[in-house]
Design a protein around this motif. Structure first.
Motif, short mmCIF file in Angstrom:
data_model
loop_
_atom_site.label_atom_id
_atom_site.label_comp_id
_atom_site.label_asym_id
_atom_site.label_seq_id
_atom_site.Cartn_x
_atom_site.Cartn_y
_atom_site.Cartn_z
N GLN A 34 0.84 -1.21 0.00
CA GLN A 34 0.00 0.00 0.00
C GLN A 34 0.87 1.25 0.00
OE1 GLN A 34 -2.13 -1.27 3.61
NE2 GLN A 34 -4.03 -0.78 2.52
N CYS A 35 1.94 1.23 0.81
CA CYS A 35 2.84 2.38 0.89
C CYS A 35 3.47 2.69 -0.47
CB CYS A 35 3.95 2.11 1.91
SG CYS A 35 3.39 2.03 3.61
N LEU A 36 4.00 1.66 -1.11
CA LEU A 36 4.64 1.87 -2.42
C LEU A 36 3.62 2.32 -3.46
CD1 LEU A 36 7.20 -1.08 -2.47
CD2 LEU A 36 7.62 1.34 -1.95
N GLY A 37 2.39 1.83 -3.35
CA GLY A 37 1.34 2.28 -4.26
C GLY A 37 1.04 3.76 -4.10
N LEU A 38 1.05 4.24 -2.86
CA LEU A 38 0.77 5.66 -2.61
C LEU A 38 1.86 6.57 -3.15
CD1 LEU A 38 -0.66 5.45 1.02
CD2 LEU A 38 -1.92 6.15 -1.03
N ILE A 39 3.11 6.14 -3.06
CA ILE A 39 4.20 7.02 -3.51
C ILE A 39 4.60 6.79 -4.96
CG2 ILE A 39 5.06 7.20 -1.14
CD1 ILE A 39 7.47 5.48 -2.06
N ALA A 40 3.99 5.80 -5.61
CA ALA A 40 4.35 5.44 -6.98
C ALA A 40 4.31 6.60 -7.98
CB ALA A 40 3.49 4.28 -7.47
N ARG A 95 13.10 -1.17 4.91
CA ARG A 95 11.92 -1.13 5.77
C ARG A 95 10.97 -0.09 5.20
NH1 ARG A 95 10.71 1.48 11.16
NH2 ARG A 95 9.15 0.10 12.09
N VAL A 96 9.71 -0.49 4.99
CA VAL A 96 8.68 0.39 4.45
C VAL A 96 7.49 0.37 5.40
CG1 VAL A 96 7.16 0.88 2.50
CG2 VAL A 96 9.43 -0.10 2.09
N THR A 97 7.16 1.51 5.97
CA THR A 97 6.02 1.61 6.88
C THR A 97 5.18 2.82 6.50
OG1 THR A 97 7.27 2.93 8.48
CG2 THR A 97 7.25 0.53 8.81
N GLY A 98 3.95 2.80 6.91
CA GLY A 98 3.09 3.95 6.63
C GLY A 98 1.81 3.88 7.42
N ARG A 99 1.14 5.01 7.44
CA ARG A 99 -0.16 5.07 8.08
C ARG A 99 -1.01 6.13 7.41
NH1 ARG A 99 1.38 7.28 14.03
NH2 ARG A 99 2.13 9.24 13.26
N ARG A 100 -2.31 5.91 7.57
CA ARG A 100 -3.29 6.81 6.96
C ARG A 100 -4.29 7.18 8.05
NH1 ARG A 100 -5.06 5.66 1.47
NH2 ARG A 100 -4.75 3.49 2.05
N ILE A 101 -4.69 8.44 8.06
CA ILE A 101 -5.72 8.88 8.98
C ILE A 101 -6.91 9.35 8.17
CG2 ILE A 101 -4.84 11.24 9.19
CD1 ILE A 101 -5.62 11.02 12.20
N ARG A 102 -8.09 8.84 8.56
CA ARG A 102 -9.35 9.20 7.91
C ARG A 102 -10.37 9.52 8.97
NH1 ARG A 102 -10.21 4.65 3.19
NH2 ARG A 102 -8.08 4.67 2.47
N GLN A 103 -11.26 10.44 8.65
CA GLN A 103 -12.33 10.76 9.56
C GLN A 103 -13.31 9.61 9.65
OE1 GLN A 103 -12.31 13.43 11.63
NE2 GLN A 103 -10.27 13.64 10.71
N ALA A 104 -13.68 9.25 10.85
CA ALA A 104 -14.63 8.16 11.06
C ALA A 104 -16.01 8.59 10.61
CB ALA A 104 -14.66 7.76 12.53
N ALA A 156 -8.21 20.55 5.21
CA ALA A 156 -9.64 20.81 5.35
C ALA A 156 -10.39 19.58 5.84
CB ALA A 156 -10.21 21.30 4.02
N ALA A 157 -10.06 18.43 5.31
CA ALA A 157 -10.74 17.18 5.69
C ALA A 157 -10.11 16.55 6.94
CB ALA A 157 -10.71 16.19 4.54
N ARG A 158 -8.93 17.06 7.34
CA ARG A 158 -8.18 16.48 8.47
C ARG A 158 -7.87 15.01 8.23
NH1 ARG A 158 -10.25 18.91 14.06
NH2 ARG A 158 -8.34 17.84 14.64
N GLU A 159 -7.41 14.74 6.99
CA GLU A 159 -7.06 13.39 6.59
C GLU A 159 -5.70 13.42 5.89
OE1 GLU A 159 -11.43 11.42 5.80
OE2 GLU A 159 -10.28 12.08 4.06
N GLY A 160 -5.10 12.26 5.77
CA GLY A 160 -3.84 12.18 5.04
C GLY A 160 -3.15 10.86 5.27
N TRP A 161 -1.98 10.76 4.66
CA TRP A 161 -1.15 9.56 4.83
C TRP A 161 0.31 9.95 4.86
CZ3 TRP A 161 2.17 9.14 0.80
CH2 TRP A 161 1.77 9.61 -0.46
N SER A 162 1.11 9.06 5.41
CA SER A 162 2.54 9.26 5.51
C SER A 162 3.23 7.92 5.29
CB SER A 162 2.90 9.82 6.88
OG SER A 162 4.29 10.00 6.99
N VAL A 163 4.27 7.92 4.46
CA VAL A 163 5.04 6.71 4.17
C VAL A 163 6.50 6.99 4.55
CG1 VAL A 163 5.93 5.23 2.32
CG2 VAL A 163 3.51 5.92 2.33
N LEU A 164 7.09 6.06 5.28
CA LEU A 164 8.49 6.17 5.68
C LEU A 164 9.26 4.98 5.12
CD1 LEU A 164 10.72 7.55 7.38
CD2 LEU A 164 10.03 6.04 9.26
N ILE A 165 10.34 5.28 4.42
CA ILE A 165 11.21 4.26 3.85
C ILE A 165 12.58 4.41 4.49
CG2 ILE A 165 12.42 3.54 1.74
CD1 ILE A 165 9.84 4.30 0.25
N GLN A 166 13.15 3.30 4.91
CA GLN A 166 14.50 3.30 5.46
C GLN A 166 15.35 2.33 4.65
OE1 GLN A 166 12.64 2.41 9.28
NE2 GLN A 166 14.04 3.92 10.17
#
Length: 144
Positions: free
Chosen positions: A16-22, A134-143, A86-96
């Motif tokens: 999913q992380c690599l797909g987001l940064i592709a 190492r590839v990690t990431g997280r996404r925040i979405r409004q419930a 505005a939506a208070r949403e987003g994602w972050s991907v960290l690659i090491q």
């Protein structure tokens, strides 16, 4: 009474992380430089599962990303985000992983064909490739 927004925090798997940064764009490389810890924005492309970016010959991302040991690569962190304030949403991907300078003429020629653009002016003809360990990431979405 203030109503607090409820948000869901989702851990992302490496695919999913690599797909987001592709699509490529702007990311930040973090490493220890001669001046201490530095975070440097770069334009990048994801090429065959690796991060590829261009930098200036002799700049910080060139000189400080060298170990001085033949065939030894410098370990870095690379982050890409997408935020919607505005939506208070987003994602972050960290690659090491290790950052490798492309110096073989065949590798450099191949890198030029990958469309790594830069926003900064001046010559940016030195390529660096980060191989994800190492590839990690997280996404925040409004419930809902």
């Amino acid at each position: 009474m203030i109503k607090e927004a409820r948000a869901d925090l989702e851990e992302l798997d490496p695919a999913q992380c690599l797909g987001l940064i592709a699509p490529g764009g702007v990311g930040r490389i973090a490493f220890v430089s001669r001046y201490g810890l530095i975070v440097h924005p770069v334009n990048y492309r994801l090429v065959h599962g690796t991060i590829l970016f261009r930098t200036a010959q002799g700049g910080l991302a060139d000189e400080d990303l060298r170990t001085g040991i033949a065939h030894a690569d410098y370990k870095v962190a690379f982050e890409v985000d997408h935020l919607d304030d505005a939506a208070r949403e987003g994602w972050s991907v960290l690659i090491q992983g290790p950052a490798h300078h492309l110096e073989n003429p065949a590798d450099v020629e191949s890198a030029w064909g990958n469309g790594v653009d830069t926003w900064a002016g001046g010559p940016r003809d030195h390529f660096v490739r980060i191989t994800p360990v190492r590839v990690t990431g997280r996404r925040i979405r409004q419930a809902a």
